[in-house]
Design a protein around this motif. Structure first.
Motif, PDB file in Angstrom:
ATOM      1  N   ARG A 535       0.831  -1.191   0.000  1.00 29.12           N
ATOM      2  CA  ARG A 535       0.000   0.000   0.000  1.00 29.12           C
ATOM      3  C   ARG A 535       0.871   1.248   0.000  1.00 29.12           C
ATOM      4  NH1 ARG A 535      -2.844  -3.283  -1.384  1.00 29.12           N
ATOM      5  NH2 ARG A 535      -4.838  -4.014  -0.561  1.00 29.12           N
ATOM      6  N   TYR A 568       5.671   3.790  -1.142  1.00 30.32           N
ATOM      7  CA  TYR A 568       5.141   2.529  -1.655  1.00 30.32           C
ATOM      8  C   TYR A 568       6.145   1.434  -1.362  1.00 30.32           C
ATOM      9  CZ  TYR A 568       2.625  -0.708  -4.676  1.00 30.32           C
ATOM     10  OH  TYR A 568       1.896  -1.777  -5.145  1.00 30.32           O
ATOM     11  N   LEU A 579      -2.422  -1.833  -9.263  1.00 27.73           N
ATOM     12  CA  LEU A 579      -2.687  -1.731  -7.828  1.00 27.73           C
ATOM     13  C   LEU A 579      -1.931  -0.564  -7.208  1.00 27.73           C
ATOM     14  CD1 LEU A 579      -2.490  -5.525  -6.913  1.00 27.73           C
ATOM     15  CD2 LEU A 579      -4.540  -4.144  -7.178  1.00 27.73           C
ATOM     16  N   LYS A 582      -3.990   2.594  -7.951  1.00 29.90           N
ATOM     17  CA  LYS A 582      -5.196   2.644  -7.119  1.00 29.90           C
ATOM     18  C   LYS A 582      -4.863   2.972  -5.676  1.00 29.90           C
ATOM     19  CE  LYS A 582      -7.836  -0.672  -9.908  1.00 29.90           C
ATOM     20  NZ  LYS A 582      -8.481  -2.017  -9.918  1.00 29.90           N
ATOM     21  N   SER A 583      -3.792   2.342  -5.164  1.00 31.14           N
ATOM     22  CA  SER A 583      -3.411   2.571  -3.771  1.00 31.14           C
ATOM     23  C   SER A 583      -2.967   4.015  -3.544  1.00 31.14           C
ATOM     24  CB  SER A 583      -2.289   1.609  -3.378  1.00 31.14           C
ATOM     25  OG  SER A 583      -1.842   1.855  -2.074  1.00 31.14           O
ATOM     26  N   LYS A 586      -5.996   6.364  -3.700  1.00 26.78           N
ATOM     27  CA  LYS A 586      -6.835   6.236  -2.513  1.00 26.78           C
ATOM     28  C   LYS A 586      -6.196   6.904  -1.303  1.00 26.78           C
ATOM     29  CE  LYS A 586      -9.155   2.762   0.360  1.00 26.78           C
ATOM     30  NZ  LYS A 586      -9.390   1.308   0.569  1.00 26.78           N
ATOM     31  N   SER A 587      -4.896   6.684  -1.111  1.00 29.76           N
ATOM     32  CA  SER A 587      -4.210   7.277   0.036  1.00 29.76           C
ATOM     33  C   SER A 587      -4.135   8.794  -0.077  1.00 29.76           C
ATOM     34  CB  SER A 587      -2.797   6.689   0.158  1.00 29.76           C
ATOM     35  OG  SER A 587      -2.843   5.302   0.362  1.00 29.76           O
TER      36      SER A 587
END
Length: 723
Positions: A535, A568, A579, A582-583, A586-587
């Protein structure tokens, strides 16, 4: 070198941003100077001609010194034997060699049963393996010889080929044997007498062919320097495989302990097939074998525990197995257990050595796949044990030389009626605990086995097979105890525990070879899965120093005003690049793609409303229309720092993902700055065209604090940063 990487260009750009600050800016920002490092100029890449030329000179030139080095490297005994410390080491080596040799004699006979071979072949195998590894091996402590898991794998192949050739099961009465004349003539070319093979002859022919093929695989792996593959076989996978195979071994020996005459199950789910056959024939249990097995278990289990509990006080483990074999043989001989009660015995064990015999070349295509899995297991066990004991005693081993050693321990003995060998943990532990210093102990063990082969072997004629089965089962205690460690493994690491459970279950319940493949694949997918779970975590700065850590994991950290910092914790490559995006989105709380879509939608609404107003005005209605468009706040961030210190590498897909992130955020007015990139990541970004050619500053910083200060200066110069 690219001039934009130079110290002067970088420093000039940073100073330009400093001079554009307003007078109200804090003086601390003026004092901050970024860390400047200049890359070392790399040598130009070599052409393929230069590479081939260098390799040719390295490997194909000959000198007396190089020949000597190659010989000493290939035959390590020539290196350590001249430096042997006779007074200090000889007593420990002789003692450990004698004890291991005494233990090997009954175990070699017992494990022959597991490999579907006559007892004499187990003694041959242990003898040749001990001698050859002492000459070629680099480990001082491991004991190479018969190993239960490999015996099981060899036995499965032997029984399958016997069935395909038309031989009846071993338990069947000796009657007519349906063997094609083509098979007999084919085998006749491989025997010294020119006569056709009986069941025992064909069994050892299959066994030696598998062994020869596995040895060739191992030597080829050594030639191509693939000893490093052992690092991809995790400890949890190997342990689970060994435990699952141990369950299969236990099941295969249970019929001998009951005296049941049932053939070995073939194919998948052999564990279930064997137990079904055992329960179906339970009424045919031989009471003599059952009683003998129970007595031997009652003696060996507690005495083995005594050896384990007091091993620190005992100078050498007490050879209770040998005592049991001697007593059981005497009792069976004088009690006429074979003739009176129908108990299965070892039978005639000849003395001396049989003439050499070539493997059956026609069988190699049938056993090639099985031999490959056997080669991998044998090599993995040998290398892992040799490295473990080398680390414990402070010396090094050569994985590729170990490949050669174990390969020739299979190739050369295959011409002398032997089957596959590898290092064995139990005998290695005994060898180490009894004072072993070098492989002289292996030579001593070989001499003990030679004595058994030349003189003592025929005395084991009346030894019951159920006693041999008990010896095998009792030696599985260590593997079976792994089940007691499952709760501890689960608490320590659930992924490793899951690998152990899946590998063990597949090896035991489905198929032994399949268990090895499944274990390797599950281990690989678990590593890939961990990169999928990474994440993008937001970082905060410590109050008293320039250090950033995860805000969710540590207290007393604070965010930088207007400049979020994210890290990351994984490589960015083809399997996780989507991914990663997206991560990060979102963060950061801002998905640029959705933000662009929202702005387009609002723009269309606004244009439609303006068109409606114009239309009304043209129609003379003069109606005032108040528009209440969806009020959504603009993004709160205008810059973002990405800490790449945990990004081990990026591939082409990863570079493309970073480009897309930068482009998408740029369209909504957010600047992306990279910090703490490794040189490999920087090189990948440079080659992937991540940095625009017309951009003087590559927006890459060696510290997070430099990146934050740079972004804050940009905000001040653009008038968008509130002091």
């Amino acid at each position: 070198m690219d001039p934009s990487w130079t110290t002067e260009g970088f420093h000039k750009q940073f100073q330009t941003n400093l001079t554009m600050q307003d007078d109200d800016c804090s003086p601390e920002s003026h004092l901050h100077q970024p860390l400047i490092l200049e890359r070392v100029e790399k040598e130009p890449p070599k052409t393929w001609k230069n590479i081939l030329s260098q390799r040719f000179k390295k490997h194909c030139t000959c000198s007396s010194q190089k020949v000597k080095s190659k010989i000493l490297g290939f035959v390590p005994i020539l290196t350590w034997l001249p430096r042997y410390q006779l007074k200090n080491w000889i007593l420990g080596d002789v003692m450990s060699g004698l004890i291991v040799g005494i233990l090997l004699a009954p175990q070699s006979i017992a494990y022959s049963l597991l490999a579907s071979q006559d007892p004499i072949y187990g003694l041959y195998t242990s003898f040749f393996a001990s001698i050859i590894y002492a000459i070629l091996g680099t480990s001082r402590h491991i004991s190479v010889g018969i190993f239960g898991v490999l015996c099981l794998l060899v036995g499965q192949v032997v029984d399958r080929e016997l069935a395909l050739a038309g031989y009846p099961p071993e338990s069947s009465s000796s009657g007519s044997i349906n063997i094609s004349s083509e098979l007999v003539s084919g085998l006749s070319t491989n025997t010294s007498t020119g006569e056709g093979c009986d069941r025992s002859c064909y069994a050892i022919t299959v066994g030696t062919t598998v062994t020869f093929t596995a040895g060739v695989y191992q030597v080829l792996m050594g030639i191509f320097q693939v000893g490093f593959v052992s690092v991809y076989l995790s400890d949890s996978m190997l342990s689970g495989f060994a435990t699952g195979a141990s369950l299969t071994i236990f099941t295969s020996q249970f019929k001998y302990m009951l005296g049941l005459k049932i053939p070995r199950a073939q194919g998948w789910f052999t564990l279930f097939k064997t137990w079904v056959a055992i329960f179906s024939n339970l009424g045919q249990t031989n009471l003599c074998d059952l009683i003998t097995s129970l007595v031997c278990l009652a003696v060996l289990i507690p005495t083995k525990e005594i050896n384990d509990r007091f091993k620190s006080k005992l100078k050498a483990p007490i050879p209770f197995e040998l005592f049991v074999v001697i007593i059981a043989t005497v009792a069976s001989h004088f009690g006429h257990f074979n003739t009176e009660y129908g108990s299965g015995v070892s039978g005639n064990i000849p003395t001396g050595f049989m003439p050499p015999q070539l493997p059956s070349w026609s069988l190699i295509p049938n056993v090639a796949v099985d031999a490959f899995s056997i080669a991998i297991v044998g090599f993995a066990i040998t290398v892992s044990l040799s490295e473990m004991f080398a680390k414990k005693h402070g010396y090094t081993v050569d994985a590729n030389q170990e490949m050669y050693a174990i390969g020739f321990c299979n190739i050369l003995p295959s011409f002398f009626h032997c089957f596959t060998t590898s290092a064995a943990l139990t005998k290695t532990l005994v060898k180490e605990s009894t004072g072993c210093q070098t492989q002289i102990s292996g030579l001593v063990s070989g001499l003990v086995l030679l004595l058994v082969l030349l003189v003592i072997a025929p005395l084991f004629y009346s030894l019951q097979k159920c006693v041999l089965a008990v010896i095998i089962v009792v030696n599985l205690r260590g593997a079976m105890r792994k089940f007691l460690d499952v709760p501890r493994m689960w608490r320590a690491n659930r992924i490793d525990a899951s690998i152990w459970l899946i590998t063990m279950a597949t090896s035991a319940l489905v198929n032994t070879e399949l268990g090895l493949l499944v274990g390797v694949l599950v281990s690989a997918f678990c590593v890939l899965g961990r990169t999928q779970q990474a994440r993008a975590n937001e970082l905060g700065r410590a109050s008293d120093r320039e250090h950033y850590e995860d805000l969710k994991e540590y207290l007393n950290l604070h965010k930088q005003d207007g400049v979020p910092v994210f890290r990351y914790n994984s490589p960015i490559y083809y399997a996780n690049q989507s991914l990663f995006k997206k991560s990060l989105y979102k963060s950061a709380g801002l998905d640029p793609v959705r933000e662009i879509a929202r702005r387009l939608k609002e723009s269309k609404k606004k244009l439609a409303a303006e068109a409606k107003v114009l239309q009304n005005n043209e129609n003379g209605k003069g109606v005032t229309v108040n528009l209440m468009l969806e009020d959504k706040a603009e993004p709160k961030i205008s810059s973002l720092v990405l800490d790449c210190s945990s990004v081990l590498f990026v591939d082409t897909a990863g570079v493309s993902a970073l480009k897309e992130v930068r482009k998408d955020y740029a369209e909504v007015g957010v600047t992306i700055v990279l910090a703490r990139c490794s040189t490999s990541v920087l090189d990948a970004l440079e080659k992937g065209g991540f940095f625009p050619e017309n951009q003087p500053n590559k927006m890459v910083f060696f510290t997070i604090d430099d990146a934050v200060h740079f972004v804050q200066n940009l905000l001040v110069s653009n008038g968008s940063y509130e002091i």
